[in-house]
Design a protein around this motif. Structure first.
Motif, short mmCIF file in Angstrom:
data_model
loop_
_atom_site.label_atom_id
_atom_site.label_comp_id
_atom_site.label_asym_id
_atom_site.label_seq_id
_atom_site.Cartn_x
_atom_site.Cartn_y
_atom_site.Cartn_z
N ALA A 288 0.83 -1.21 0.00
CA ALA A 288 0.00 0.00 0.00
C ALA A 288 0.86 1.25 0.00
O ALA A 288 0.61 2.19 -0.76
N PHE A 289 1.90 1.27 0.82
CA PHE A 289 2.78 2.44 0.88
C PHE A 289 3.50 2.63 -0.45
O PHE A 289 3.62 3.75 -0.95
N THR A 290 3.95 1.54 -1.04
CA THR A 290 4.63 1.61 -2.33
C THR A 290 3.70 2.20 -3.39
O THR A 290 4.12 3.02 -4.22
N ARG A 291 2.44 1.78 -3.39
CA ARG A 291 1.46 2.34 -4.34
C ARG A 291 1.28 3.84 -4.13
O ARG A 291 1.20 4.61 -5.10
N HIS A 292 1.18 4.28 -2.86
CA HIS A 292 1.04 5.71 -2.58
C HIS A 292 2.24 6.48 -3.13
O HIS A 292 2.09 7.52 -3.77
N ALA A 293 3.44 5.99 -2.85
CA ALA A 293 4.65 6.68 -3.32
C ALA A 293 4.66 6.77 -4.84
O ALA A 293 4.91 7.84 -5.40
N VAL B 9 10.02 5.18 -2.67
CA VAL B 9 9.60 4.73 -1.34
C VAL B 9 10.45 5.43 -0.28
O VAL B 9 9.92 5.90 0.73
N ALA B 10 11.75 5.53 -0.51
CA ALA B 10 12.63 6.21 0.45
C ALA B 10 12.22 7.65 0.67
O ALA B 10 12.19 8.14 1.80
N GLU B 11 11.86 8.35 -0.41
CA GLU B 11 11.43 9.74 -0.28
C GLU B 11 10.09 9.82 0.44
O GLU B 11 9.87 10.71 1.27
#
Length: 91
Positions: free
Chosen positions: A59-64, A71-73
């Motif tokens: 989910a976080f990867t999709r948001h980024a 992802v790091a940013e």
């Protein structure tokens, strides 16, 4: 920023890694738009060893990706926002 996060985590008795996991979970629950990284800004190293479940990571990867940042940013911006909300104004 890393030191400030470690201090905030220690203040509540958790590791910085656990604090980072909680920040990512919180972001996924209440996402906000990431802003594009300034081209001349310092790069942030990717934090390793975030013990989280695959759906949270996905989910976080999709948001980024949706906001056009790595992802790091995305993690850097989430940590920066968290620290700002704690009264720590770090870059």
């Amino acid at each position: 920023m890393v030191q400030a996060l470690a201090e905030e985590a220690a203040a509540v008795g958790i590791t910085a890694t656990e604090a980072l996991r909680q920040i990512v979970v919180d972001y996924n629950a209440r996402p906000w738009p990431f802003r594009p990284r300034a081209p001349n800004a310092d790069k942030t190293a990717v934090w390793a060893n975030i013990a989280s479940d695959q759906p949270t990571i996905d989910a976080f990867t999709r948001h980024a990706k949706r906001h056009g940042v790595s992802v790091a940013e995305g993690i850097r911006q989430c940590v920066q926002k968290f620290l700002y909300e704690q009264g720590r104004h770090v870059q």
